[in-house]
Scaffold this motif. Structure first.
Motif, mmCIF file in Angstrom:
data_model
loop_
_atom_site.group_PDB
_atom_site.id
_atom_site.type_symbol
_atom_site.label_atom_id
_atom_site.label_comp_id
_atom_site.label_asym_id
_atom_site.label_seq_id
_atom_site.Cartn_x
_atom_site.Cartn_y
_atom_site.Cartn_z
ATOM 1 N N PHE A 49 0.848 -1.188 0.000
ATOM 2 C CA PHE A 49 0.000 0.000 0.000
ATOM 3 C C PHE A 49 0.884 1.239 0.000
ATOM 4 O O PHE A 49 1.682 1.442 0.916
ATOM 5 C CB PHE A 49 -0.916 0.016 1.231
ATOM 6 N N THR A 50 0.728 2.074 -1.015
ATOM 7 C CA THR A 50 1.496 3.310 -1.082
ATOM 8 C C THR A 50 0.807 4.264 -2.031
ATOM 9 O O THR A 50 0.118 3.843 -2.972
ATOM 10 C CB THR A 50 2.933 3.048 -1.571
ATOM 11 N N ARG A 51 0.974 5.549 -1.781
ATOM 12 C CA ARG A 51 0.438 6.580 -2.664
ATOM 13 C C ARG A 51 1.498 7.109 -3.615
ATOM 14 O O ARG A 51 1.219 7.933 -4.468
ATOM 15 C CB ARG A 51 -0.123 7.734 -1.833
ATOM 16 N N SER A 52 2.731 6.666 -3.447
ATOM 17 C CA SER A 52 3.824 7.146 -4.288
ATOM 18 C C SER A 52 4.657 5.953 -4.733
ATOM 19 O O SER A 52 5.192 5.205 -3.907
ATOM 20 C CB SER A 52 4.696 8.142 -3.519
ATOM 21 N N ALA A 53 4.763 5.778 -6.041
ATOM 22 C CA ALA A 53 5.548 4.667 -6.572
ATOM 23 C C ALA A 53 7.033 4.841 -6.279
ATOM 24 O O ALA A 53 7.789 3.861 -6.259
ATOM 25 C CB ALA A 53 5.317 4.542 -8.074
ATOM 26 N N ASP A 76 -11.055 -7.345 2.245
ATOM 27 C CA ASP A 76 -10.901 -7.663 3.661
ATOM 28 C C ASP A 76 -12.181 -7.302 4.393
ATOM 29 O O ASP A 76 -12.548 -6.120 4.480
ATOM 30 C CB ASP A 76 -9.708 -6.905 4.244
ATOM 31 N N LEU A 77 -12.874 -8.310 4.913
ATOM 32 C CA LEU A 77 -14.103 -8.108 5.690
ATOM 33 C C LEU A 77 -15.134 -7.284 4.907
ATOM 34 O O LEU A 77 -15.797 -6.407 5.459
ATOM 35 C CB LEU A 77 -13.799 -7.439 7.034
ATOM 36 N N GLY A 78 -15.246 -7.546 3.626
ATOM 37 C CA GLY A 78 -16.259 -6.893 2.815
ATOM 38 C C GLY A 78 -15.857 -5.566 2.225
ATOM 39 O O GLY A 78 -16.639 -4.958 1.494
ATOM 40 N N VAL A 79 -14.646 -5.094 2.510
ATOM 41 C CA VAL A 79 -14.160 -3.820 1.961
ATOM 42 C C VAL A 79 -13.017 -4.111 1.000
ATOM 43 O O VAL A 79 -12.091 -4.849 1.341
ATOM 44 C CB VAL A 79 -13.693 -2.862 3.074
ATOM 45 N N VAL A 80 -13.083 -3.520 -0.181
ATOM 46 C CA VAL A 80 -12.055 -3.725 -1.201
ATOM 47 C C VAL A 80 -10.988 -2.646 -1.052
ATOM 48 O O VAL A 80 -11.285 -1.448 -1.145
ATOM 49 C CB VAL A 80 -12.664 -3.688 -2.617
ATOM 50 N N PHE A 81 -9.760 -3.074 -0.811
ATOM 51 C CA PHE A 81 -8.637 -2.152 -0.672
ATOM 52 C C PHE A 81 -7.737 -2.285 -1.901
ATOM 53 O O PHE A 81 -7.353 -3.391 -2.271
ATOM 54 C CB PHE A 81 -7.826 -2.461 0.586
ATOM 55 N N SER A 82 -7.422 -1.164 -2.505
ATOM 56 C CA SER A 82 -6.497 -1.153 -3.627
ATOM 57 C C SER A 82 -5.130 -0.678 -3.153
ATOM 58 O O SER A 82 -5.003 -0.029 -2.112
ATOM 59 C CB SER A 82 -7.004 -0.249 -4.752
ATOM 60 N N ALA A 83 -4.102 -0.999 -3.938
ATOM 61 C CA ALA A 83 -2.732 -0.699 -3.528
ATOM 62 C C ALA A 83 -2.488 0.794 -3.370
ATOM 63 O O ALA A 83 -1.666 1.208 -2.558
ATOM 64 C CB ALA A 83 -1.737 -1.298 -4.520
ATOM 65 N N ASP A 84 -3.194 1.627 -4.146
ATOM 66 C CA ASP A 84 -3.013 3.077 -4.039
ATOM 67 C C ASP A 84 -3.957 3.707 -3.014
ATOM 68 O O ASP A 84 -4.051 4.930 -2.924
ATOM 69 C CB ASP A 84 -3.202 3.748 -5.395
ATOM 70 N N LEU A 85 -4.678 2.878 -2.261
ATOM 71 C CA LEU A 85 -5.573 3.336 -1.192
ATOM 72 C C LEU A 85 -6.694 4.224 -1.710
ATOM 73 O O LEU A 85 -7.216 5.069 -0.978
ATOM 74 C CB LEU A 85 -4.781 4.068 -0.104
#
Length: 276
Positions: A49-53, A76-85
């Motif tokens: 997880f990061t906002r800056s490559a 996770d527990l019904g919430v979709v998390f992407s790598a860029d948050l």
């Protein structure tokens, strides 16, 4: 930690952090061996997880002799998390799921289901999808808010047609008021306020989160801000869960003009004044 679900988090800023994370995985593996448990590494995934490559430190991690596969999305527990948050993927997921459920309800109710029953089905089966865990992902960008509102408007227009209106001429606000439907943005603010009150009251048992709530001790007797306001470098951080909760708490305190002690302010604003 759940019966079949273990999550490991670590801030990785340099190669030494990757070694510590690998060590954590080895400890989990040894614990499972000691307790006669097996790990299915094929079902395990790795997300950075990061906002800056530019700050991303990439490394391979091994669990049970298998190199973990990298993912950009995890649920996770019904919430979709992407790598860029970003909440894009989660909003895509819940909008698609809610729209399919709404279309099913409208098709199944063509046989003469009443408006009251239809409203109950919408609140329990559709709106609940759009509001689940909103404290985590509550959007601030207009396109995200519009996508969520569009689903409720679709339901309101469908009800308006059954009341005798043309589809595009349905008075949205009047029909919403007659059905007792608040705007979804208002509902999300209520959920934020109730969650903040739960953290302060202790019904949400999370000391790590409670210690991040910045209560404001001011010498100014005219100030009614209960929480300390900070400046944030980006819009993303400014609209994150904790800063958003702080601003909402101060907004409610100013709105109801409480100048009593902090405990009375908290009780009055978050228990009596916020509709459930």
């Amino acid at each position: 930690m759940f019966a079949d679900d273990v999550k490991v988090f670590r801030a990785v800023r340099n190669p030494s952090d990757t070694e510590r994370l690998q060590m954590n995985l080895c400890l989990i593996e040894n614990w499972c061996i000691t307790n006669a448990m097996s790990i299915n590494a094929a079902k395990c995934s790795l997300v950075s997880f990061t906002r800056s490559a530019q700050t991303l430190v990439v490394s391979d991690y091994v669990l049970n002799g298998t190199v973990l596969s990298r993912s950009t999305i995890v649920r996770d527990l019904g919430v979709v998390f992407s790598a860029d948050l970003s909440p894009d993927k989660h909003i895509d997921f819940i909008c698609g799921k809610a729209l399919r459920m709404l279309n099913f309800i409208l098709r199944a109710s063509r046989g003469g289901l009443g408006i009251v029953a239809l409203n109950i089905l919408y609140k329990s089966l559709v709106r609940s999808i759009l509001e689940y865990c909103s404290v985590v992902w509550s959007p601030y960008q207009h396109n995200h808010i519009e996508r969520l509102d569009r689903i409720q408007r679709r339901f309101v227009r469908a009800v308006g047609v059954r009341l005798g209106h043309n589809y595009f001429d349905v008075p949205i606000e009047l029909v919403e008021a007659s059905l007792g439907l608040l705007p979804l943005s208002t509902r999300r603010q209520q959920a934020d306020a109730l969650f903040l009150w739960g953290v302060l009251r202790g019904t949400v048992d999370c000391p790590d989160l409670l210690c991040r709530i910045d209560l404001r001790a001011s010498r100014l007797t005219r100030s009614c801000n209960l929480f300390f306001g900070r400046s944030h470098p980006t819009n993303y951080i400014m609209h994150g869960p904790l800063p958003r909760l702080h601003r909402l708490g101060n907004q409610l305190c100013r709105q109801f003009d409480f100048f009593d002690d902090s405990q009375s302010v908290i009780r009055g604003v978050f228990q009596s004044r916020v509709p459930r």
